[in-house]
Design a protein around this motif. Structure first.
Motif, mmCIF file in Angstrom:
data_model
loop_
_atom_site.group_PDB
_atom_site.id
_atom_site.type_symbol
_atom_site.label_atom_id
_atom_site.label_comp_id
_atom_site.label_asym_id
_atom_site.label_seq_id
_atom_site.Cartn_x
_atom_site.Cartn_y
_atom_site.Cartn_z
ATOM 1 N N GLY A 77 0.833 -1.207 0.000
ATOM 2 C CA GLY A 77 0.000 0.000 0.000
ATOM 3 C C GLY A 77 0.863 1.251 0.000
ATOM 4 O O GLY A 77 0.621 2.210 -0.752
ATOM 5 N N ARG A 78 1.898 1.226 0.807
ATOM 6 C CA ARG A 78 2.805 2.368 0.895
ATOM 7 C C ARG A 78 3.468 2.602 -0.469
ATOM 8 O O ARG A 78 3.585 3.747 -0.921
ATOM 9 C CB ARG A 78 3.861 2.077 1.956
ATOM 10 C CG ARG A 78 4.825 3.211 2.229
ATOM 11 C CD ARG A 78 5.919 2.761 3.139
ATOM 12 N NE ARG A 78 6.591 1.587 2.636
ATOM 13 C CZ ARG A 78 7.446 0.867 3.344
ATOM 14 N NH1 ARG A 78 7.710 1.193 4.587
ATOM 15 N NH2 ARG A 78 8.035 -0.196 2.820
ATOM 16 N N LEU A 81 1.016 4.162 -3.040
ATOM 17 C CA LEU A 81 0.796 5.582 -2.760
ATOM 18 C C LEU A 81 1.990 6.393 -3.256
ATOM 19 O O LEU A 81 1.823 7.467 -3.839
ATOM 20 C CB LEU A 81 0.593 5.806 -1.255
ATOM 21 C CG LEU A 81 -0.730 5.310 -0.698
ATOM 22 C CD1 LEU A 81 -0.683 5.245 0.831
ATOM 23 C CD2 LEU A 81 -1.880 6.209 -1.122
ATOM 24 N N ALA A 82 3.190 5.866 -3.014
ATOM 25 C CA ALA A 82 4.399 6.559 -3.460
ATOM 26 C C ALA A 82 4.430 6.643 -4.990
ATOM 27 O O ALA A 82 4.830 7.661 -5.557
ATOM 28 C CB ALA A 82 5.633 5.825 -2.937
ATOM 29 N N ALA A 84 1.815 6.745 -7.011
ATOM 30 C CA ALA A 84 0.827 7.754 -7.420
ATOM 31 C C ALA A 84 1.406 9.153 -7.243
ATOM 32 O O ALA A 84 1.203 10.037 -8.071
ATOM 33 C CB ALA A 84 -0.449 7.591 -6.603
ATOM 34 N N LEU A 85 2.169 9.352 -6.177
ATOM 35 C CA LEU A 85 2.797 10.645 -5.936
ATOM 36 C C LEU A 85 3.852 10.923 -6.999
ATOM 37 O O LEU A 85 3.969 12.055 -7.480
ATOM 38 C CB LEU A 85 3.432 10.648 -4.540
ATOM 39 C CG LEU A 85 4.092 11.952 -4.089
ATOM 40 C CD1 LEU A 85 3.073 13.077 -4.055
ATOM 41 C CD2 LEU A 85 4.730 11.803 -2.720
ATOM 42 N N LEU A 88 2.304 12.286 -10.114
ATOM 43 C CA LEU A 88 2.002 13.712 -9.989
ATOM 44 C C LEU A 88 3.261 14.550 -10.231
ATOM 45 O O LEU A 88 3.232 15.559 -10.920
ATOM 46 C CB LEU A 88 1.481 14.024 -8.585
ATOM 47 C CG LEU A 88 -0.023 14.105 -8.372
ATOM 48 C CD1 LEU A 88 -0.339 14.460 -6.926
ATOM 49 C CD2 LEU A 88 -0.677 15.103 -9.306
ATOM 50 N N ALA B 113 3.062 8.039 3.673
ATOM 51 C CA ALA B 113 2.837 7.963 2.225
ATOM 52 C C ALA B 113 1.432 8.479 1.881
ATOM 53 O O ALA B 113 1.238 9.179 0.885
ATOM 54 C CB ALA B 113 3.014 6.529 1.734
ATOM 55 N N LEU B 114 0.465 8.142 2.751
ATOM 56 C CA LEU B 114 -0.917 8.600 2.541
ATOM 57 C C LEU B 114 -0.966 10.124 2.607
ATOM 58 O O LEU B 114 -1.584 10.792 1.769
ATOM 59 C CB LEU B 114 -1.809 7.991 3.639
ATOM 60 C CG LEU B 114 -3.311 7.968 3.430
ATOM 61 C CD1 LEU B 114 -3.678 6.971 2.340
ATOM 62 C CD2 LEU B 114 -4.008 7.556 4.724
ATOM 63 N N ALA B 116 1.553 12.235 2.188
ATOM 64 C CA ALA B 116 2.337 12.848 1.114
ATOM 65 C C ALA B 116 1.477 13.018 -0.135
ATOM 66 O O ALA B 116 1.529 14.049 -0.811
ATOM 67 C CB ALA B 116 3.563 12.001 0.804
ATOM 68 N N LEU B 117 0.667 12.002 -0.462
ATOM 69 C CA LEU B 117 -0.195 12.097 -1.641
ATOM 70 C C LEU B 117 -1.345 13.071 -1.407
ATOM 71 O O LEU B 117 -1.778 13.780 -2.317
ATOM 72 C CB LEU B 117 -0.725 10.713 -2.024
ATOM 73 C CG LEU B 117 -1.562 10.646 -3.297
ATOM 74 C CD1 LEU B 117 -0.802 11.199 -4.491
ATOM 75 C CD2 LEU B 117 -1.985 9.208 -3.577
#
Lengths: 114, 298
Positions: A77-78, A81-82, A84-85, A88, B113-114, B116-117
């Motif tokens: 999960g971490r 998320l990274a 997806a960032l 961006l 991480a949550l 940060a996004l």
């Protein structure tokens, strides 16, 4: 009763026993007994106390094992998320590059027209 | 022809307005994730000190029992067996608590991480770059600068809508993550709550044993025996009662974990508001002061 419920009930009983063996009433009654009885009482206190420590460790080990089962998913999960960032951030980089390129074109075009 | 153009323009404006409203909902949802992630980071930070305090309390109670029983054990073998067994159990306890601390760090990295996004810094960064891009385009073609959309210049409109578009992207990515991992996170918070319940029960029991011994030695035995009472005996007795009241504060860690889980459910159901987060953060603050309170209890 499940094993964890039995363990919980046993722990409760042992903890109460340990507390009562630290009490004033217990201490005063022991003072009147012979050395052999006092030594037996001391060993009994240690037995109760060490049983409490072992059962508490077992409880914590069970919980630790359940948390370990979740770890791979948490790490996945971490990483998602990274990722997806990062997408961006890439968008920002691309836009910046395009903007920079267009600025250059805008400066060059008038020169070419001359 | 002019009427058709006008109709098309109005239709476009309506579509843009609807799209902007929908995109704005994404912003609010991203805000919920941000607040929850911040609470998660604070909560996972509060766990290791509780575990450290629990271990310290366990060692103190163990030492108390060893000293208590040593008075009545004349055999060196018996004393050696006693301390060796205690040391073995406590060493195992350290390993288990270290595993729990390591896991709390992993959970923290997930919340980082949550967050940060979910943070909006990235969004404003992109909208600024997008505005810069339009500025560059305006230099190429002056006609772009003259266009007006709903009262905004193209540059400002692109800035705002790209900010909202980023929020929509963030919201979509976060919701996808939530859908995929909701049951894992729920299970995780459930187990964290269970672990803190076990820890708090052990701590309470350890402290109760210590208080029982202190009450016995400082208050009850001096009262029962024939020798004169200590001059501060009244004050000692009052302090002993006050320590009993503080024992209930040990449950705050369990309450914070429970509230964390309820907040997560609210996030999943898209109803996590500022009030809920404020209450959760208050609970977590109480955990942070818990360890100081326990030191005062002993």
């Amino acid at each position: 009763m499940s094993p964890s419920e039995i363990r919980k009930a046993t722990l409760k009983q042992l903890r109460e026993t340990r507390k009562s063996m630290m009490s004033t009433r217990w201490t005063l009654s022991l003072e009147k007994k012979d050395e052999e009885t006092q030594a037996r009482a001391a060993k009994e206190l240690l037995r109760v106390h060490h049983a409490i420590q072992k059962l508490e460790n077992q409880q914590l080990a069970d919980i630790r094992d359940k948390l370990l089962e979740n770890e791979a998913d948490l790490a996945a999960g971490r990483e998602k998320l990274a990722a997806a960032l990062q997408d961006l951030k890439k968008t920002k980089t691309v836009l910046k590059s395009v903007s920079g390129l267009i600025s250059i074109v805008a400066r060059v075009l008038p020169l070419l027209a001359l | 022809m002019q009427t058709n153009l006008k109709t098309e323009f109005v239709r476009l404006l309506v579509l843009l307005t609807i799209a902007t409203s929908l995109l704005a909902c994404g912003s609010a949802r991203v805000g919920q994730f941000d607040r929850f992630a911040q609470a998660g980071i604070k909560f996972t930070d509060s766990v290791p000190p509780v575990l450290d305090e629990a271990f310290q309390t366990a060692v103190e109670t163990d030492s108390l029992v060893l000293v208590e029983s040593r008075k009545r054990l004349s055999s060196q073998d018996d004393r050696l067996n006693a301390i060796e067994t205690s040391n073995k159990n406590l060493k195992q306890r350290i390993l288990l608590l270290n595993d729990l601390k390591r896991h709390a760090r992993l959970l923290r990295s997930y919340f980082l991480a949550l967050r940060a996004l979910a943070r909006t810094d990235e969004a404003s960064g992109i909208s600024d770059v997008a505005k810069g891009l339009v500025g560059s385009l305006e230099t190429l073609d002056k006609r772009i600068a003259a266009v007006n959309i709903g009262g905004l210049s193209v540059k400002d409109f692109v800035g705002e809508s790209s900010s909202l578009a980023v929020a929509a992207f963030q919201s979509a990515a976060l919701n996808r993550e939530l859908k995929e991992r909701a049951s894992i996170i729920d299970h995780e918070l459930d187990i964290m709550q269970a672990s803190l319940r076990v820890i708090s029960e052990a701590m309470k029991s350890d402290i109760e044993a210590q208080l029982e011994a202190t009450n016995r030695d400082e208050i009850e035995l001096p009262y029962v025996r024939d020798s004169a009472l200590p001059s501060d005996w009244n004050a000692r007795r009052l302090a002993a009662f006050k320590r009993q009241i503080k024992l209930s504060s040990i449950d705050t860690a369990v309450d914070a974990a429970e509230n964390m889980r309820l907040s997560f459910v609210a996030l999943v159901e898209n109803r996590l508001d500022d009030t809920g987060i404020a209450l959760l953060l208050q609970d977590i603050d109480r955990v942070i002061t818990l360890t100081e309170g326990i030191s005062g209890t002993k």
